[in-house]
Design a protein around this motif. Sequence first.
Motif, PDB file in Angstrom:
ATOM      1  N   SER A 156       0.834  -1.200   0.000  1.00 16.33           N
ATOM      2  CA  SER A 156       0.000   0.000   0.000  1.00 16.33           C
ATOM      3  C   SER A 156       0.869   1.251   0.000  1.00 16.33           C
ATOM      4  O   SER A 156       1.884   1.325   0.694  1.00 16.33           O
ATOM      5  N   LEU A 157       0.453   2.237  -0.771  1.00 11.08           N
ATOM      6  CA  LEU A 157       1.202   3.486  -0.824  1.00 11.08           C
ATOM      7  C   LEU A 157       1.028   4.277   0.457  1.00 11.08           C
ATOM      8  O   LEU A 157       1.967   4.920   0.924  1.00 11.08           O
ATOM      9  N   ARG A 158      -0.147   4.255   1.026  1.00 15.26           N
ATOM     10  CA  ARG A 158      -0.449   5.059   2.208  1.00 15.26           C
ATOM     11  C   ARG A 158      -0.614   4.174   3.431  1.00 15.26           C
ATOM     12  O   ARG A 158      -1.219   3.105   3.359  1.00 15.26           O
ATOM     13  N   ALA A 159      -0.104   4.659   4.547  1.00 20.65           N
ATOM     14  CA  ALA A 159      -0.140   3.860   5.775  1.00 20.65           C
ATOM     15  C   ALA A 159      -1.559   3.513   6.189  1.00 20.65           C
ATOM     16  O   ALA A 159      -1.822   2.416   6.694  1.00 20.65           O
ATOM     17  N   GLU A 160      -2.494   4.444   5.976  1.00 16.89           N
ATOM     18  CA  GLU A 160      -3.859   4.209   6.435  1.00 16.89           C
ATOM     19  C   GLU A 160      -4.579   3.130   5.623  1.00 16.89           C
ATOM     20  O   GLU A 160      -5.634   2.642   6.025  1.00 16.89           O
ATOM     21  N   ASP A 161      -4.028   2.767   4.461  1.00 12.67           N
ATOM     22  CA  ASP A 161      -4.643   1.730   3.640  1.00 12.67           C
ATOM     23  C   ASP A 161      -4.186   0.325   4.032  1.00 12.67           C
ATOM     24  O   ASP A 161      -4.669  -0.666   3.474  1.00 12.67           O
ATOM     25  N   GLU A 162      -3.268   0.250   4.980  1.00 12.43           N
ATOM     26  CA  GLU A 162      -2.761  -1.041   5.433  1.00 12.43           C
ATOM     27  C   GLU A 162      -3.555  -1.498   6.654  1.00 12.43           C
ATOM     28  O   GLU A 162      -3.833  -0.714   7.550  1.00 12.43           O
ATOM     29  N   SER A 163      -3.897  -2.743   6.684  1.00 14.30           N
ATOM     30  CA  SER A 163      -4.689  -3.290   7.784  1.00 14.30           C
ATOM     31  C   SER A 163      -3.958  -4.467   8.410  1.00 14.30           C
ATOM     32  O   SER A 163      -3.571  -5.396   7.704  1.00 14.30           O
TER      33      SER A 163
END
Length: 391
Positions: A156-163
């Motif tokens: 994921s490019l953005r940290a918030e898109d990682e779960s």
Amino acid sequence: MLLGYGCHRIRLISSLVRPSARATGCPLRGAEGHDSGRGRAGEYPERFPGASRGEAGSILLGSAPSGIRGGPKGPRSRIFTRGALERFVEPTTIEVEAGQVGQRLDRFLADRLQISRARVRHLLETGQVRLAGRILDLTGKSRLAALGDRFGIVGSLRAEDESPTPRLDLACEVVSEGSGWLVVNKPAGAGVHPLRQDQDDTVLNAVMARRPAIFGVGEGGLRSGVVHRLDVDTSGVLVFATEEATWLRLRGAFSDHRVDKRYLALVAGRYEKARRLDFSLAITRHQPAHVSVRSDGRSCRLYARPLRIFEAATLVDVKLETGFLHQIRATMAHIGHPVLGDAEYGGVGEEIPVQAPRQMLHAAKLDVDEIRVEIPLPADFEALLRDLTEV
């Protein structure tokens, strides 16, 4: 393929983002964060020890997974091979065009991908940036972009898109819990939170399976709910927040130094006098991180008091007055008493008379607001103390 981000348009050759199948059902939330837990690119601890039987009032959840390995020399590591991350998120590929030649790589990637340079550095540190199939690390951030260079960004490019992937099979000992928070007894050898999407053997992965509401709290993403951190080989008190307001309140308490944090450290040699240790510390190396005493560093204070003095080691009670990466380990090593078992700061080797099974540092007590927790020493720590001769 052209994607628009505000007034910017980015030419992406491949940009399909797909959450892990094992993490489906978790809502996504936007918040860019940073990561202070550093490791070698593509390497993560492989073991997550099972929690032993807890004291009265503790909750034992789950059990340790099969196939976990570890030994006296510390946790083994696994290297994620090419293609491992692609199972979670398909790579994003961008190519350097004429107007971008000569730009630093970190600036080029930040501008093209519309992410922060701090996030670019994290992607480099965790081995998620590739050029012609070769993994780049943090040293590549100042590399100058050349015409036709094609960079692949895995994950994921953005940290918030990682779960974080929920792992119900990982042991999780909850020793205390209240409105919006819980305290876990972190075992030595377990990371606090994942550094990459494909790392799923951390404390947060275990917590996520039991308290799914933690996702998105605080920094969000792979750091959801994390209030503070402990080193991988440090055991003991670890606090998570499951509600945003609680996370903000507890983080404020840590920032304002209103938290009473006590550690037990078994150090080399005879440390015989209780005293405050005030040194200026600075991070002098990354991958792996190393902290040194330097005049241009940050002022850091702790109070170290000997509890039990042995022939060749001392059990020390440490009260942190400030918080800094590796503060106890770097400070005690600087005064000639490294934490036993700490390979990074001289706690192992032929010149060390006591050979420890791992870094002998335990977060024993934490007192902040309504949270008051004390966790006894783990079995391996107690066993080593029994083998020592007290003077």
